[in-house]
Design an enzyme around this catalytic site. Structure first.
Site, PDB file in Angstrom:
ATOM      1  N   ARG A  23      -1.595  17.433  11.869  1.00 23.03           N
ATOM      2  CA  ARG A  23      -0.709  16.981  11.267  1.00 23.03           C
ATOM      3  C   ARG A  23      -0.218  17.491   9.845  1.00 23.03           C
ATOM      4  O   ARG A  23      -0.723  18.439   9.421  1.00 23.03           O
ATOM      5  CB  ARG A  23      -1.121  15.401  10.948  1.00 23.03           C
ATOM      6  CG  ARG A  23      -2.528  15.362  10.211  1.00 23.03           C
ATOM      7  CD  ARG A  23      -2.940  13.945   9.864  1.00 23.03           C
ATOM      8  NE  ARG A  23      -4.297  13.690   9.110  1.00 23.03           N
ATOM      9  CZ  ARG A  23      -5.203  13.810   9.593  1.00 23.03           C
ATOM     10  NH1 ARG A  23      -5.533  13.786  10.914  1.00 23.03           N
ATOM     11  NH2 ARG A  23      -6.401  13.500   9.016  1.00 23.03           N
ATOM     12  N   ASP A  24       0.745  16.649   9.244  1.00 22.05           N
ATOM     13  CA  ASP A  24       1.283  16.868   7.781  1.00 22.05           C
ATOM     14  C   ASP A  24       2.134  18.078   7.710  1.00 22.05           C
ATOM     15  O   ASP A  24       1.821  18.946   6.928  1.00 22.05           O
ATOM     16  CB  ASP A  24       0.161  17.029   6.914  1.00 22.05           C
ATOM     17  CG  ASP A  24      -1.016  15.770   6.817  1.00 22.05           C
ATOM     18  OD1 ASP A  24      -0.381  14.562   7.455  1.00 22.05           O
ATOM     19  OD2 ASP A  24      -1.894  15.749   6.549  1.00 22.05           O
ATOM     20  N   TRP A  26      -4.388   0.212   3.660  1.00 17.96           N
ATOM     21  CA  TRP A  26      -3.854   1.090   4.671  1.00 17.96           C
ATOM     22  C   TRP A  26      -3.329   0.402   6.023  1.00 17.96           C
ATOM     23  O   TRP A  26      -4.431  -0.191   6.355  1.00 17.96           O
ATOM     24  CB  TRP A  26      -4.774   2.425   4.763  1.00 17.96           C
ATOM     25  CG  TRP A  26      -3.967   3.451   5.560  1.00 17.96           C
ATOM     26  CD1 TRP A  26      -3.411   4.354   4.935  1.00 17.96           C
ATOM     27  CD2 TRP A  26      -4.297   3.708   7.057  1.00 17.96           C
ATOM     28  NE1 TRP A  26      -2.841   5.386   6.025  1.00 17.96           N
ATOM     29  CE2 TRP A  26      -3.381   4.936   7.189  1.00 17.96           C
ATOM     30  CE3 TRP A  26      -4.928   2.999   8.092  1.00 17.96           C
ATOM     31  CZ2 TRP A  26      -3.257   5.481   8.430  1.00 17.96           C
ATOM     32  CZ3 TRP A  26      -4.690   3.740   9.423  1.00 17.96           C
ATOM     33  CH2 TRP A  26      -3.987   4.854   9.605  1.00 17.96           C
ATOM     34  N   GLU A  55      -5.958  18.853   5.201  1.00 16.22           N
ATOM     35  CA  GLU A  55      -4.897  17.821   5.211  1.00 16.22           C
ATOM     36  C   GLU A  55      -3.837  18.430   4.584  1.00 16.22           C
ATOM     37  O   GLU A  55      -4.079  19.002   3.562  1.00 16.22           O
ATOM     38  CB  GLU A  55      -5.142  16.425   4.984  1.00 16.22           C
ATOM     39  CG  GLU A  55      -6.174  15.777   5.861  1.00 16.22           C
ATOM     40  CD  GLU A  55      -6.478  14.243   5.298  1.00 16.22           C
ATOM     41  OE1 GLU A  55      -6.655  13.545   6.325  1.00 16.22           O
ATOM     42  OE2 GLU A  55      -6.448  14.068   4.056  1.00 16.22           O
ATOM     43  N   TRP A  93       0.699  -1.185   0.014  1.00 16.04           N
ATOM     44  CA  TRP A  93       0.048  -0.128  -0.190  1.00 16.04           C
ATOM     45  C   TRP A  93       0.721   1.518   0.057  1.00 16.04           C
ATOM     46  O   TRP A  93       1.903   1.365   0.738  1.00 16.04           O
ATOM     47  CB  TRP A  93      -0.878  -0.066   1.157  1.00 16.04           C
ATOM     48  CG  TRP A  93      -1.404   1.212   1.567  1.00 16.04           C
ATOM     49  CD1 TRP A  93      -1.156   2.321   2.303  1.00 16.04           C
ATOM     50  CD2 TRP A  93      -2.769   1.689   0.907  1.00 16.04           C
ATOM     51  NE1 TRP A  93      -1.899   3.558   2.281  1.00 16.04           N
ATOM     52  CE2 TRP A  93      -2.957   3.055   1.544  1.00 16.04           C
ATOM     53  CE3 TRP A  93      -3.743   1.175   0.159  1.00 16.04           C
ATOM     54  CZ2 TRP A  93      -3.948   3.662   1.124  1.00 16.04           C
ATOM     55  CZ3 TRP A  93      -4.764   2.106  -0.049  1.00 16.04           C
ATOM     56  CH2 TRP A  93      -5.022   3.217   0.487  1.00 16.04           C
ATOM     57  N   MET A  94       0.264   2.242  -0.763  1.00 17.75           N
ATOM     58  CA  MET A  94       1.079   3.485  -0.814  1.00 17.75           C
ATOM     59  C   MET A  94      -0.157   4.680  -0.679  1.00 17.75           C
ATOM     60  O   MET A  94      -1.217   4.518  -1.399  1.00 17.75           O
ATOM     61  CB  MET A  94       1.825   3.753  -1.894  1.00 17.75           C
ATOM     62  CG  MET A  94       2.326   5.116  -2.203  1.00 17.75           C
ATOM     63  SD  MET A  94       3.300   5.272  -3.588  1.00 17.75           S
ATOM     64  CE  MET A  94       2.215   5.762  -4.874  1.00 17.75           C
ATOM     65  N   ASN A  95       0.049   5.675   0.099  1.00 18.84           N
ATOM     66  CA  ASN A  95      -0.725   6.906  -0.069  1.00 18.84           C
ATOM     67  C   ASN A  95       0.068   8.235  -0.231  1.00 18.84           C
ATOM     68  O   ASN A  95       0.973   8.026  -1.109  1.00 18.84           O
ATOM     69  CB  ASN A  95      -2.020   7.094   0.756  1.00 18.84           C
ATOM     70  CG  ASN A  95      -1.591   7.006   2.294  1.00 18.84           C
ATOM     71  OD1 ASN A  95      -1.183   5.992   2.819  1.00 18.84           O
ATOM     72  ND2 ASN A  95      -2.008   8.085   2.946  1.00 18.84           N
ATOM     73  N   ASP A  96       0.020   9.191   0.346  1.00 20.58           N
ATOM     74  CA  ASP A  96       0.453  10.397   0.021  1.00 20.58           C
ATOM     75  C   ASP A  96       2.041  10.600  -0.113  1.00 20.58           C
ATOM     76  O   ASP A  96       2.947   9.753   0.382  1.00 20.58           O
ATOM     77  CB  ASP A  96       0.489  11.411   1.336  1.00 20.58           C
ATOM     78  CG  ASP A  96      -0.878  11.346   1.892  1.00 20.58           C
ATOM     79  OD1 ASP A  96      -2.045  10.701   1.629  1.00 20.58           O
ATOM     80  OD2 ASP A  96      -1.130  12.200   3.111  1.00 20.58           O
ATOM     81  N   TRP A  98      -9.744   8.717  -1.236  1.00 19.01           N
ATOM     82  CA  TRP A  98     -10.116   8.029   0.039  1.00 19.01           C
ATOM     83  C   TRP A  98     -11.218   7.399  -0.052  1.00 19.01           C
ATOM     84  O   TRP A  98     -11.985   6.466   0.614  1.00 19.01           O
ATOM     85  CB  TRP A  98     -10.011   8.962   1.399  1.00 19.01           C
ATOM     86  CG  TRP A  98      -8.614   8.992   1.727  1.00 19.01           C
ATOM     87  CD1 TRP A  98      -7.966  10.242   1.951  1.00 19.01           C
ATOM     88  CD2 TRP A  98      -7.645   7.929   2.442  1.00 19.01           C
ATOM     89  NE1 TRP A  98      -6.710   9.982   2.248  1.00 19.01           N
ATOM     90  CE2 TRP A  98      -6.454   8.842   2.466  1.00 19.01           C
ATOM     91  CE3 TRP A  98      -7.899   6.702   2.479  1.00 19.01           C
ATOM     92  CZ2 TRP A  98      -5.339   8.064   3.034  1.00 19.01           C
ATOM     93  CZ3 TRP A  98      -6.449   6.042   2.866  1.00 19.01           C
ATOM     94  CH2 TRP A  98      -5.436   6.814   3.135  1.00 19.01           C
ATOM     95  N   SER A 141       2.249  11.521   7.349  1.00 17.44           N
ATOM     96  CA  SER A 141       2.865  12.441   6.427  1.00 17.44           C
ATOM     97  C   SER A 141       3.634  13.837   7.058  1.00 17.44           C
ATOM     98  O   SER A 141       3.240  14.192   8.096  1.00 17.44           O
ATOM     99  CB  SER A 141       1.508  13.100   5.450  1.00 17.44           C
ATOM    100  OG  SER A 141       1.141  12.200   4.546  1.00 17.44           O
TER     101      SER A 141
HETATM  102  C1  FRU Z   1      -3.873  12.316   3.796  1.00 17.59           C
HETATM  103  C2  FRU Z   1      -3.655  11.628   5.087  1.00 17.59           C
HETATM  104  C3  FRU Z   1      -2.803  12.559   6.060  1.00 17.59           C
HETATM  105  C4  FRU Z   1      -1.891  11.551   6.927  1.00 17.59           C
HETATM  106  C5  FRU Z   1      -2.000  10.564   6.065  1.00 17.59           C
HETATM  107  C6  FRU Z   1      -1.976   8.999   6.777  1.00 17.59           C
HETATM  108  O1  FRU Z   1      -4.031  11.302   2.900  1.00 17.59           O
HETATM  109  O2  FRU Z   1      -4.866  11.222   5.824  1.00 17.59           O
HETATM  110  O3  FRU Z   1      -3.409  13.646   6.706  1.00 17.59           O
HETATM  111  O4  FRU Z   1      -0.766  12.058   7.662  1.00 17.59           O
HETATM  112  O5  FRU Z   1      -2.760  10.557   4.953  1.00 17.59           O
HETATM  113  O6  FRU Z   1      -1.626   7.970   5.878  1.00 17.59           O
END
Ligand code: FRU
Length: 507
Positions: A178-179, A72, A230, A45-48, A312, A105
């Site tokens: 966050r982030d 996730w 975010e 899995w990969m996101n941001d 998402w 992130s």
């Molecule tokens: C955005 C997010 C960020 C968080 C990360 C968690 O897609 O929800 O706010 O840091 O993904 O994987």
């Protein structure tokens, strides 16, 4: 003699073994739906996108990564590197969870002046600033389970040492905190952190990346608030010689076509406060699949953004079982004036030309009804790029299809002055209820002239209309590759020029 035979046998086996490993790796990156010109992780899995920093000729791309599964889960920072923003090498996992939490992130900077003191023997430290998400605290019902930490690398991102004084920004009691995106504010010689906190951003400043002071907040009654804010980013962009400040804010849900999306504010930043007199909400990309995009640091005046090509709403369900998600094509950001307004525009980075073949050019295509473009272009194959120029914009659509009855349709709808992408019957769509849909984007440009550039991979399309004023990014999953292209218009629409070029796969 015997020894020679054994040596030959041994060498032969080694060659076969290497060839086999190589073949396996190549096969792995050629699975059905695997993007061929976009970065995706080999597995899981990969996101941001995270921690993007350009240093010593290398673009670093870290990313939210679950190394244990293709959904996730406990977040780590995965890592990939590139010298041209197009060809990527996946590297070992860079940052692992610890007792303060998993690694959400954040960003990374090259601390050229060694303000942090992490640099040793003249080596510039790369410093990563990220959110630590304490899952135990979250489960226990606490509301301070997200805090900001730092780690540094003196070997150009290979290994990371966590700062012993973590966390460096403690949570004041906000569930979403966050982030962190950090940039150097040269006029006052200090670092600025832009942080998402519930549905606003908070700015902090620091002389050394370790000690942070709260400066101000922005956004309470500004912009879109259909979901939590975010992954923010604060950048400057050139506006005919003057620098303007742009605040990018991702939000989920609440995007124009549902789920995750990215808005931006053009304004001013004085080292303490961000101000903007922008009235309406401006969206960076109207498609559903460009999220959490932020820019590379240390690229000078050039500003390059990459986004996570998913949403998402369905990211965990898309039909790629071994890996999940890819990044967008990196895009260069610029400002463009329209009447008395100003917009941020995006275009694929110029480096994309490095994998582009010589285009097939067709001029003066008239459509009154349905025209089979493959007659003139040859059988269409992805990945490819298509550029279109129109002198008088009318209702039209382009349909990519296969002989399994699946099609992806995009075009312009004059009545509503909208571009659209329709993936309702594009192939596998049933994995989540919102996926099969027609999405629209208001046309910002005025006047009859139109240009459109499409970057198409085996499972994604990125549309840049009117020099990047309107942008749409969408993913799709056909059961068979699309190999036909038709132009449809009932208005005698004339395409002055169409260019079609193949893009060479990067794996
Ligand atoms: C955005 C997010 C960020 C968080 C990360 C968690 O897609 O929800 O706010 O840091 O993904 O994987």
């Amino acid at each position: 003699m015997k020894i020679r035979k054994i040596t030959v046998l041994f060498c032969g086996c080694a060659v076969l073994l290497i060839a086999n490993v190589f073949a396996q790796q190549t096969a792995q990156m050629k699975e059905q739906h695997r993007p061929q010109i976009h970065f995706s992780p080999k597995k899981n899995w990969m996101n941001d996108p995270n921690g993007m920093v350009y240093y010593n000729g290398v673009y670093h791309l870290f990313f939210q990564y679950n190394p244990y599964s293709s959904v996730w889960g406990p977040m780590h920072w995965g890592h990939a590197t590139s010298e041209d923003l197009i060809h990527w090498q996946q590297q070992p996992v860079a940052i692992y969870p610890d007792s303060l939490g998993t690694i959400f992130s954040g960003s990374a900077v090259a601390d050229e002046n060694n303000t942090s003191g992490f640099g040793k023997k003249g080596k510039v430290p790369l410093v990563a600033i990220y959110t630590q998400h304490d899952t135990v605290g979250e489960r226990a019902g606490k509301n301070n389970f997200q805090n900001q930490s730092i780690a540094y690398s003196v070997d150009e991102g290979k290994t990371w040492i966590k700062y012993s004084g973590n966390p460096v920004v403690k949570n004041p009691g906000l569930r979403d905190f966050r982030d962190p995106k950090v940039m150097w504010f040269a006029p006052q010689k200090k670092w600025i952190m832009t942080l998402a906190a519930n549905n606003v951003v908070i700015f902090y400043s620091s002389p050394d990346l370790k000690n942070w002071t709260r400066e101000s907040e922005f956004g309470k009654d500004r912009g879109a608030h259909g979901g939590g804010w975010e992954c923010p980013d604060l950048i400057t962009l050139d506006d005919n010689g003057t620098q303007r400040w742009v605040l990018i804010v991702n939000l989920n849900p609440g995007a124009p076509n549902g789920g995750s999306g990215t808005q931006y504010f053009i304004g001013n930043f004085d080292g303490k406060n961000f101000t903007s007199d922008q009235k309406e909400t401006k969206w960076m990309d109207y498609g559903p699949d460009n999220y959490a995009g932020v820019t590379w640091s240390n690229t000078g005046k050039r500003k390059i953004l990459i986004g996570w090509m998913s949403n998402w709403l369905y990211a965990n369900q898309v039909p790629t079982e071994k890996w999940r998600s890819a990044m967008t094509i990196p895009r260069e950001l610029k400002l463009q004036h329209m009447d008395d307004d100003i917009f941020m525009v995006s275009q694929p980075v110029a480096e994309l030309a490095g994998i582009e073949s010589k285009p097939v050019t067709i001029i003066n295509i008239v459509a009154n009804g349905k025209v089979d473009l493959s007659k003139q272009m040859g059988t269409i194959k992805f990945p490819c790029r298509i550029n279109i120029k129109v002198a008088t914009l009318k209702d039209f659509s382009l349909s990519f299809s296969n002989n399994a009855g699946e099609e992806l349709v995009l075009g312009y709808d004059k009545k509503d002055n909208q571009y659209f992408i329709d993936r309702s019957t594009s192939g596998k769509t049933g994995f989540q209820k919102d996926f099969a849909a027609r999405h629209t984007a208001h046309r910002i440009a005025k006047g009859p002239k139109m240009n459109m550039s499409l970057v198409i991979d085996v499972s994604s399309i990125e549309l840049f209309a009117d020099d990047g004023l309107t942008e749409m990014t969408e993913i799709f999953f056909p059961n068979k590759p699309y190999n036909q292209l038709h132009l449809l218009s009932n208005e005698n629409m004339l395409i002055k020029k169409l260019e079609y070029s193949r893009l060479k796969g990067i794996w």
